[in-house]
Design an enzyme around this catalytic site. Structure first.
Site, PDB file in Angstrom:
ATOM      1  N   GLY A 238      -7.486   4.873  -1.134  1.00 17.23           N
ATOM      2  CA  GLY A 238      -7.103   3.763   0.001  1.00 17.23           C
ATOM      3  C   GLY A 238      -7.542   4.343   1.373  1.00 17.23           C
TER       4      GLY A 238
ATOM      5  N   GLY B  58      -6.488   3.366   5.709  1.00 12.46           N
ATOM      6  CA  GLY B  58      -6.124   2.679   6.949  1.00 12.46           C
ATOM      7  C   GLY B  58      -6.409   3.229   8.163  1.00 12.46           C
ATOM      8  N   GLY B  59      -5.504   2.747   9.125  1.00 10.27           N
ATOM      9  CA  GLY B  59      -5.546   3.172  10.530  1.00 10.27           C
ATOM     10  C   GLY B  59      -5.621   4.737  10.857  1.00 10.27           C
ATOM     11  N   TYR B  60      -4.620   5.267  10.046  1.00 11.52           N
ATOM     12  CA  TYR B  60      -4.444   6.836  10.056  1.00 11.52           C
ATOM     13  C   TYR B  60      -5.249   7.542   9.369  1.00 11.52           C
ATOM     14  CZ  TYR B  60      -3.283   5.539   5.200  1.00 11.52           C
ATOM     15  OH  TYR B  60      -3.579   5.172   3.960  1.00 11.52           O
TER      16      TYR B  60
ATOM     17  N   LYS C 231      -7.582   8.247   5.346  1.00 11.19           N
ATOM     18  CA  LYS C 231      -7.866   7.760   4.127  1.00 11.19           C
ATOM     19  C   LYS C 231      -6.811   8.554   2.831  1.00 11.19           C
ATOM     20  CE  LYS C 231     -12.838   6.858   4.750  1.00 11.19           C
ATOM     21  NZ  LYS C 231     -14.156   7.549   4.657  1.00 11.19           N
ATOM     22  N   VAL C 232      -6.780   7.995   2.012  1.00  7.38           N
ATOM     23  CA  VAL C 232      -5.841   8.383   0.942  1.00  7.38           C
ATOM     24  C   VAL C 232      -6.703   8.821  -0.198  1.00  7.38           C
ATOM     25  CG1 VAL C 232      -3.733   8.157  -0.647  1.00  7.38           C
ATOM     26  CG2 VAL C 232      -4.100   6.941   1.692  1.00  7.38           C
TER      27      VAL C 232
ATOM     28  N   LYS D  52      -2.746  12.163   1.795  1.00  6.32           N
ATOM     29  CA  LYS D  52      -2.944  11.254   2.862  1.00  6.32           C
ATOM     30  C   LYS D  52      -3.720  12.090   4.059  1.00  6.32           C
ATOM     31  CE  LYS D  52      -0.286   7.980   5.428  1.00  6.32           C
ATOM     32  NZ  LYS D  52       0.892   7.464   5.586  1.00  6.32           N
TER      33      LYS D  52
ATOM     34  N   ASP E 119       7.773  -0.689   8.024  1.00 10.26           N
ATOM     35  CA  ASP E 119       6.393  -1.062   7.341  1.00 10.26           C
ATOM     36  C   ASP E 119       6.449  -1.694   6.115  1.00 10.26           C
ATOM     37  OD1 ASP E 119       3.879  -2.246   7.691  1.00 10.26           O
ATOM     38  OD2 ASP E 119       2.869  -0.548   7.685  1.00 10.26           O
TER      39      ASP E 119
END
Ligand SMILES: *[C@@H]1O[C@H](CO)[C@@H](O)[C@H](O)[C@H]1NC(C)=O
Ligand SMILES: *[C@@H]1O[C@H](CO)[C@@H](O)[C@H](O)[C@H]1NC(C)=O
Ligand SMILES: *[C@@H]1O[C@H](CO)[C@@H](O)[C@H](O)[C@H]1NC(C)=O
Ligand SMILES: *[C@@H]1O[C@H](CO)[C@@H](O)[C@H](O)[C@H]1NC(C)=O
Ligand SMILES: *[C@@H]1O[C@H](CO)[C@@H](O)[C@H](O)[C@H]1NC(C)=O
Ligand SMILES: *[C@@H]1O[C@H](CO)[C@@H](O)[C@H](O)[C@H]1NC(C)=O
Ligand SMILES: *[C@@H]1O[C@H](CO)[C@@H](O)[C@H](O)[C@H]1NC(C)=O
Length: 913
Positions: A614, A616-618, A620-621, A635, A731
């Protein structure tokens, strides 16, 4: 305080009654980014209907355009018009907004270069960058916007030449579908390239006035037979007027004034719809007043000041039926002025000052304003009325509508209907004034009617007034506009934004530059609250979900904070967070352990792409496995989304305390070598979203969905009611609900959640995020964060469980879709059409109506009307009993609970029974 900046991102479905030149009535998804200082925070929006055709806009926004905006790849409309406090550059990556059809930044304070990548916006139809401070040259890549209809760059400080294609690079000559080239009031140089125009083009407005263009008028202009308005005035153009302009039979307004044009004045008889002709202040060869002007039957104004005219004024000119104004001042006209026996009944002004006219012959009842000062004829004392200086334009102000103007208190203004109110006001700027200013009363009166009938007919507008028309030195007409509210003495934000949007998006004859509106009916929330709150665009934003929500960012404050933290980190090098050298307090962790970077690197195979599960803005996972065989989800924060050491510590402390079977638990963390990683238990069956979309191959029946709803509700209820301190997730969405091997729901990603604040404390330090489509208006409007925001998001999740639709699909919000489709008098509330076919085809849908009721209850506009998560849990338990399930039974083994997709996706829809 100037440092506090917020952004709102909203999407609405909006029906625009388009005006004059637009093609048709269109549905639009609107996204507006609104920014304002906290004093201008839009108030509570409780009560507005998210399904309605309303828009939200704002006046008085301040701040920068966040570069995060470029991740809104589904964005279709971005209208930030008339927010003078918006500044900074357009993000370089603006070209990523591939779906954008409308970009309106008019009347803001943006500056810097227009990014080249703007050319990637190939869906764009409307580009208004006018009235800003953009500099640099016009990007030739704009030529790639094949769908562009409206290109407005007016009133900036653009330099360089007008770009045309050259084999390797595109150019504006490619814009064969564009109707409007508005480039006036810039500092463009060079010649007007002949290549720019061709017979393929469909231009109707070419406005290049008020630049520094040189060279001649290209004869290729004559090929663009669709042209209606041509403004080349106030440049340094030389040479002759090409004779084939005569082919432009649709041109109504031609401005060539204030150049260095030479040669004879071409015959333009072919322009038989021309009504405004201005050739003043050029260096044409000395000649008489061109006779062909007397054959332009539509001519209302002939302006040929200082153009070397000689001889007598032909009297036939004055009998043109539409003629209102003739300005032939500062020439060498001599002999007798003969107005003729039947001058146009429209004729209002003949300005002949500074000529050599020696006699005049006047007709009978002479009411025309005649200016002859500076002519020999003025030596006759009897003519003194015509021999004074020209006076300024007649004024106009909308009269009262047969009523008595009241005396209004404070700063209110009396409307045409004589009620005192705070109007929304600004200036209409006509860049090609298509009528005469001199005495435009009838025009203005028509315009008032037009605005009311076509623009404001569905808005709470009582009346409009126009006043103070003024033609500026660039030959633009400014008219002050006031829009009065109906039924109350001021507009609320909804109304102002709708009016602002309609006025900014007009393809009509003017631009509207608004004054800030200071009297919103819905007052602001207290300004000091939640000053450091920021909602950062969440990871789903870049995805296909779009959006009914707002994102509030205090970017500047955040940056300042980060900068400060970077500094602290520098002078306080805990880059390798060795607990022995860490001078702050040691994290109090319950059960979570510290991993070394090396260890995690190894267990993720050097963070290989294959292990990425995964992003996202923060960051990767990654999936990783320990030697013990335990699977992990790691994460890894990327550069730029790191938190300060203290924040990171607080976060892991908080997460390590949260233990519930419906929450993903934290296994540990890594904080060294400039890395921040959170290590979670690995949840094998992926996200609820992937299951609902069919992506994961797991098919969820109705019973299973009820269990997932219950599990995730319990997890959230735990966060709200039992965690210490209580945590608001902020969220909640289907991508943050994971399914374990037994398809039990586990809520994840409360990592950036904010602990619930003591209501008396207004300092919020944790960075928070939210996702479009799941956020409630109340929260983004008031920024008063409560658990009820999670309840709203959870309601959206329940609707997804029912329909397997995205929260926003094709610009429509799921809440509205269900509301619209729902008929409570019918079986299954008549929702067959929008139920997920996977469950619709299933045997039992026990409790479905109650489930719908619960979901709708969760998404009530006002937080106080929504249930608590505890109540939600109880209700789902009831529903499960209705459906014949035991809510407390442990999950059965997986094999019986779901089947793989085998191509047997049910296609038949449930018919109404
Ligand atoms: C704003 O004003 C309009 C019309 O006056 C009204 O219909 C709407 O409900 C108002 N909205 C709010 C949030 O007060
Ligand atoms: C967008 O535009 C830039 C600059 O013109 C270009 O380098 C880039 O390749 C473009 N991207 C896409 C996706 O077309
Ligand atoms: C086209 O224009 C660009 C920029 O002005 C220039 O770099 C390029 O060499 C030109 N190409 C040709 C074939 O003239
Ligand atoms: C027009 O001006 C350019 C310089 O700006 C000059 O080179 C050219 O000769 C002029 N043309 C005419 C016809 O005067
Ligand atoms: C346009 O004008 C030119 C020169 O005046 C003429 O030769 C040509 O035939 C005209 N074209 C059209 C389409 O009328
Ligand atoms: C007017 O001016 C023209 C051109 O300069 C000249 O030929 C003519 O004689 C003048 N007529 C009178 C009445 O002065
Ligand atoms: C009227 O407006 C002025 C300036 O905008 C402001 O200073 C003043 O406080 C206002 N008065 C009232 C009663 O709102």
């Amino acid at each position: 305080m100037a440092l506090r900046i917020q952004f709102f991102l909203l999407v609405f479905s909006f029906k625009l009654l388009a005006t004059a030149a637009t093609t048709s009535v269109e549905d639009y998804t609107i996204l507006k980014i609104l920014m304002s200082e906290w004093q201008n925070t839009p108030p509570n929006w409780v009560g507005t209907d998210p399904c309605g055709d309303n828009s939200l806009a704002s006046m008085g926004l301040r701040g920068l355009l966040p570069s995060d905006i470029v991740s809104l790849t589904e964005l279709q409309i971005l209208d930030l018009s008339n927010n003078g406090g918006l500044k900074g550059n357009i993000p370089q990556q603006i070209g990523s907004l591939a779906m954008l059809s409308t970009l309106i930044l008019l009347g803001c304070s943006f500056s810097g270069q227009i990014p080249n990548s703007i050319g990637n916006l190939t869906q764009l139809r409307h580009l208004s960058l006018n009235a800003n401070s953009f500099s640099g040259s016009i990007p030739p890549w704009i030529g790639n916007m094949k769908n562009l209809y409206w290109l407005d760059l007016t009133d900036n400080i653009l330099t360089g030449t007008i770009p045309v294609s050259n084999g390797t690079i595109p150019g504006l000559d490619w814009l064969v579908n564009t109707r409007h080239f508005h480039f006036g009031e810039n500092q463009l140089t060079g010649t007007i390239p002949a290549q720019l125009f061709s017979s393929k083009m469909k231009l109707i407005h070419v406005l290049f006035d008020n630049n520094k263009l040189t060279g001649g008028i290209p004869s290729t202009l004559g090929l663009v037979t669709t042209l209606e308005v041509v403004r080349f005035d106030r440049n340094s153009l030389n040479g002759t007027v090409p004779s084939n302009l005569n082919n432009l039979t649709r041109v109504q307004e031609l401005y060539l004034s204030n150049n260095q044009l030479t040669g004879p004045i071409s015959d333009l008889t072919g322009m038989n719809t021309l009504f405004y002709l201005d050739m003043s202040n050029n260096s044409f060869n000395a000649s008489s007043v061109p006779l062909w002007t007397s054959s332009l039957q539509s001519l209302t104004a002939l302006v040929m000041e200082n153009t070397n005219l000689q001889g007598e004024v032909p009297s036939s000119l004055f009998s043109l039926p539409q003629l209102q104004t003739v300005d032939l001042s500062n020439n060498q006209l001599n002999g007798t002025l003969n107005i003729g026996s039947s001058p146009s009944s429209q004729l209002q002004l003949i300005d002949l000052h500074n000529n050599s006219i020696t006699y005049i012959t006047l007709g009978g009842a002479f009411s025309i304003k005649l200016v002859l000062v500076g002519n020999p004829v003025c030596k006759q004392s009897a003519l003194s009325t015509y021999c004074t200086s020209a006076t300024s334009n007649a004024n106009y102000s909308t009269p009262s509508n047969n009523c008595l103007d009241p005396i209004c208190s404070s700063n209110k203004t009396s409307s045409p209907n004589c009620s005192c109110a705070y109007p929304y006001a600004g200036t209409l700027v006509f860049r090609a004034p298509s009528f005469l200013v001199l005495n435009g009363s009838s025009y203005y009166h028509q315009l008032e009617g037009y605005l009311m009938a076509y623009y404001f007919n569905s808005l709470p507008v009582d009346s409009v007034s126009l006043s103070d028309p003024m033609r500026d030195s660039s030959d633009y007409l400014h008219v002050s506009l006031k829009v009065f509210p109906s039924g109350q003495d001021s507009f609320n934000r909804t109304a102002v934004s709708a009016i602002g949007f309609i006025l900014s998006k007009t393809f009509g004859p003017f631009s509207f530059i608004a004054l800030p509106y200071l009297h919103f009916a819905d007052s602001s929330v207290e300004s000091s609250k939640s000053s450091n709150t920021g909602i950062v665009i969440g990871e789903a934003v870049g995805g296909t979900l779009l959006v009914l929500l707002v994102i509030i960012v205090s970017i500047y404050a955040l940056r300042q904070k980060r900068r400060a933290e970077r500094f602290t980190e520098h002078s306080h090098p805990f880059a390798s967070w060795d607990l022995t050298t860490w001078s702050g307090s040691i994290p109090k962790l319950k059960g979570a352990r510290r991993f070394s970077f090396k260890e995690l690197k190894k267990c993720t195979n050097n963070f290989s792409d294959a292990n990425e599960i995964g992003s996202g803005g923060y960051g990767k996972v990654y999936r990783g496995s320990l030697l013990t065989g335990q699977l992990l989800a790691i994460k890894r924060a990327q550069q730029g989304s790191m938190q300060g050491g203290n924040e990171f510590k607080n976060e892991i402390e908080l997460l390590s305390r949260v233990h519930h079977k419906n929450l993903v638990s934290l296994v540990g963390f890594c904080f060294e070598q400039g890395e921040q990683m959170l290590v979670y238990e690995y949840i094998p069956n992926g996200t609820l979203k992937d299951c609902l979309s069919g992506k994961s191959g797991i098919r969820l029946d109705w019973m299973r969905r009820l269990k997932i709803a219950l599990g995730s509700a319990r997890g959230l209820a735990y966060l709200h009611e039992l965690a210490n301190p209580p945590i608001i997730h902020r969220d909640v969405k289907t991508t943050n609900i994971l399914l374990d091997e037994h398809l039990n729901a586990k809520v994840s990603d409360f990592g950036l959640s904010k602990p619930k604040e003591n209501p008396d404390k207004d300092r919020v330090t944790t960075q928070v995020k939210g996702t479009m489509g799941y956020m409630d208006r109340e929260y983004y409007m008031t920024q008063q964060l409560t658990e009820k925001s999670d309840v709203y998001s959870f309601g959206v999740v329940l609707l997804e469980l029912l329909t397997a639709r995205k929260p926003i699909e094709k610009g429509k919000h799921i809440v509205c879709e269900v509301k619209t489709a729902m008929d409570k008098t019918k079986n299954l509330y008549s929702l067959y059409e929008i139920l997920d076919p996977v469950i619709a085809s299933g045997a039992s849908l026990g409790g479905l109506e109650n489930f719908v009721d619960l979901a709708m209850h969760c998404v009530e506009e006002s937080g106080v009307d929504r249930p608590t998560m505890g109540e939600v849990v109880k209700e789902i338990e009831n529903i499960m009993q209705l459906a014949g399930l035991n809510p407390n039974a442990e999950s059965a083994s997986t094999s019986a609970s779901y089947e793989e997709y085998g191509g047997g996706f049910p296609s038949s829809k449930l018919e109404p029974k």
